[in-house]
Design an enzyme around this catalytic site. Structure first.
Site, mmCIF file in Angstrom:
data_model
loop_
_atom_site.group_PDB
_atom_site.id
_atom_site.type_symbol
_atom_site.label_atom_id
_atom_site.label_comp_id
_atom_site.label_asym_id
_atom_site.label_seq_id
_atom_site.Cartn_x
_atom_site.Cartn_y
_atom_site.Cartn_z
ATOM 1 N N ASP A 85 5.128 -40.978 3.411
ATOM 2 C CA ASP A 85 4.680 -39.595 3.210
ATOM 3 C C ASP A 85 5.268 -38.754 4.339
ATOM 4 O O ASP A 85 4.830 -38.864 5.487
ATOM 5 C CB ASP A 85 3.148 -39.518 3.251
ATOM 6 C CG ASP A 85 2.507 -40.009 1.962
ATOM 7 O OD1 ASP A 85 2.939 -39.572 0.883
ATOM 8 O OD2 ASP A 85 1.568 -40.822 2.041
ATOM 9 N N ARG A 113 4.693 -38.811 8.764
ATOM 10 C CA ARG A 113 4.428 -40.096 9.435
ATOM 11 C C ARG A 113 5.408 -40.374 10.577
ATOM 12 O O ARG A 113 5.032 -40.997 11.570
ATOM 13 C CB ARG A 113 4.490 -41.245 8.424
ATOM 14 C CG ARG A 113 3.608 -41.077 7.196
ATOM 15 C CD ARG A 113 2.151 -40.927 7.522
ATOM 16 N NE ARG A 113 1.349 -40.893 6.302
ATOM 17 C CZ ARG A 113 0.235 -40.203 6.162
ATOM 18 N NH1 ARG A 113 -0.232 -39.486 7.168
ATOM 19 N NH2 ARG A 113 -0.432 -40.223 5.019
ATOM 20 N N ARG A 164 -0.800 -27.822 2.515
ATOM 21 C CA ARG A 164 0.204 -28.745 1.957
ATOM 22 C C ARG A 164 0.803 -28.175 0.671
ATOM 23 O O ARG A 164 1.839 -28.642 0.206
ATOM 24 C CB ARG A 164 -0.420 -30.114 1.670
ATOM 25 C CG ARG A 164 -0.891 -30.850 2.910
ATOM 26 C CD ARG A 164 -1.762 -32.045 2.541
ATOM 27 N NE ARG A 164 -1.036 -33.070 1.803
ATOM 28 C CZ ARG A 164 -1.619 -34.071 1.145
ATOM 29 N NH1 ARG A 164 -2.940 -34.164 1.102
ATOM 30 N NH2 ARG A 164 -0.884 -34.966 0.498
ATOM 31 N N HIS A 202 -0.273 -33.615 -6.913
ATOM 32 C CA HIS A 202 -1.048 -34.703 -7.495
ATOM 33 C C HIS A 202 -1.429 -34.252 -8.914
ATOM 34 O O HIS A 202 -2.305 -33.397 -9.059
ATOM 35 C CB HIS A 202 -2.303 -34.985 -6.685
ATOM 36 C CG HIS A 202 -2.035 -35.274 -5.231
ATOM 37 N ND1 HIS A 202 -1.858 -34.267 -4.289
ATOM 38 C CD2 HIS A 202 -1.886 -36.457 -4.559
ATOM 39 C CE1 HIS A 202 -1.634 -34.826 -3.091
ATOM 40 N NE2 HIS A 202 -1.658 -36.145 -3.237
ATOM 41 N N HIS A 243 -9.837 -39.080 -0.889
ATOM 42 C CA HIS A 243 -9.795 -40.251 -0.012
ATOM 43 C C HIS A 243 -11.216 -40.759 0.264
ATOM 44 O O HIS A 243 -11.419 -41.946 0.505
ATOM 45 C CB HIS A 243 -9.132 -39.918 1.330
ATOM 46 C CG HIS A 243 -7.673 -39.612 1.236
ATOM 47 N ND1 HIS A 243 -7.199 -38.359 0.937
ATOM 48 C CD2 HIS A 243 -6.593 -40.414 1.375
ATOM 49 C CE1 HIS A 243 -5.871 -38.397 0.910
ATOM 50 N NE2 HIS A 243 -5.486 -39.626 1.171
ATOM 51 N N ASP A 283 -2.090 -43.076 -7.314
ATOM 52 C CA ASP A 283 -2.432 -42.806 -5.921
ATOM 53 C C ASP A 283 -3.068 -44.092 -5.384
ATOM 54 O O ASP A 283 -3.328 -45.037 -6.137
ATOM 55 C CB ASP A 283 -3.359 -41.597 -5.808
ATOM 56 C CG ASP A 283 -3.237 -40.884 -4.450
ATOM 57 O OD1 ASP A 283 -2.690 -41.489 -3.504
ATOM 58 O OD2 ASP A 283 -3.689 -39.732 -4.329
#
Length: 335
Positions: A68, A76, A134, A165, A177, A248
């Site tokens: 990601d 990352r 984002r 998404h 999450h 996901d």
């Protein structure tokens, strides 16, 4: 004779900066198809290049490497990479979206990564903290335009793109999450707004899509990533998407409602996911690898092969190009 495995349907992760002996066995399981890297796997460009070499050497066959690397709070690899701004920042500098997509992709390809899970195609509706900046914009037309430009840059560098998404995570406040968000809008509301960036980028050749762990309760009782309606009827038939569908992460709480890990994997695959992510839970990943039947699927393999990176140069060569120097400098001025 050792078999030469095709790309399997499971994406998993590894623990550290180098590969452990046990992880080599897991990577060579016939159901393994990809490894996703996190911040814990990154120390420097040289280290991650070597880790990726070790991962590829552990598999008898092709394996995909993902990360990601959207920019902003989801990047990352940082030290040694250009620090990218959040997607929302390109609304003020739209001319930077395409070069930024190229730069992100070129830097990753140069160390051996195949693709980043980008761009985010969610429309920011002002309620979702997990999406928020984002998203490229609160306006669906501008979000589509900027995401399209960013993807065009990725493509020019040699990287396939994954829109996320699906069908849109920007209208729910809860974080999938941590829990299972419920979006109570009807299908027409989603079609007339959230689906538009997906529709446009699919028409332009988008290679991958990741559904949301969100229930759209007026449309289907299942989260989108486990829903044949969303994946097969809307995505495949209505939008004519023929690329890779990535689930996901099955370790997210948004996936927990459908059952244990083997059941989550079975239902995601049954709904139409080509590749299933099981991250940050090695025991669950191995359980899924062992319980999911090993199958040959020519269509799935073709889709997954299209996600392979096409690196044009190594890191040293890239950093010596006038384009990299110019774009990196431009981006640094806007972070």
């Amino acid at each position: 004779m050792t078999p030469n495995y095709p790309i399997g349907p499971i994406m998993l992760d590894v623990e550290g900066l180098t590969l452990r002996p046990h992880e080599k066995e897991v990577i060579n399981h016939p159901n393994t198809g990809a490894v996703i890297l996190f911040s814990r796997n990154y120390q420097s460009p040289e280290q991650v290049t070597e880790l990726i070499r070790q991962i590829r050497a552990a598999r008898n066959g092709t394996i995909l490497i993902a990360v990601d690397q959207e920019g902003g709070r989801v990047q990352r690899f940082q030290s040694g990479f250009t620090r990218l701004p959040p997607a929302c920042s390109y609304a003020a500098t739209p001319e930077l979206a395409e070069p930024a997509g190229w730069l992100m992709a070129a830097e990753l390809l140069a160390v051996g990564v195949d693709f980043s899970f980008a761009p985010v195609l969610d429309i920011d509706c002002g309620v979702s903290e997990i999406i928020g900046n984002r998203s490229f914009s609160t306006d669906h037309q501008l979000a589509t335009q900027l995401a399209s430009a960013f993807r065009k840059g990725m493509h020019a560098a040699g990287m396939a793109a994954t829109g996320k998404h699906f069908p849109g995570h920007g209208a729910v406040a809860l974080d999938s999450h941590l829990t299972l968000p419920i979006d109570e809008r009807d299908l027409d509301s989603i079609r007339n707004k959230d689906l538009l960036p997906f529709k446009q980028l699919i028409a332009e050749g988008l290679e991958g899509i990741m559904p949301a762990h969100v229930v759209y309760s007026k449309v289907d009782s299942r989260p989108a990533g486990f829903s044949p309606f969303w994946i097969q009827q809307i995505l495949r038939q209505e939008l004519n998407f023929n690329g890779t569908v990535f689930s996901d992460d099955l370790s997210m709480e948004g996936a927990a409602s459908v059952g244990d890990f083997p059941e989550r994997a079975r239902l995601a695959q049954q709904a139409g996911c080509d590749m299933i992510l099981v991250c940050n839970n090695p025991r669950a990943a191995e359980q899924v690898l062992e319980t999911l039947p090993v199958t040959q699927d020519a269509v799935r393999e073709r889709r997954l092969n299209a996600m392979r990176g096409k690196a044009q140069m190594n890191r040293e060569q890239l950093m010596n190009t006038a384009k990299w120097q110019q774009v990196s400098k431009q981006i640094n001025l806007h972070v």
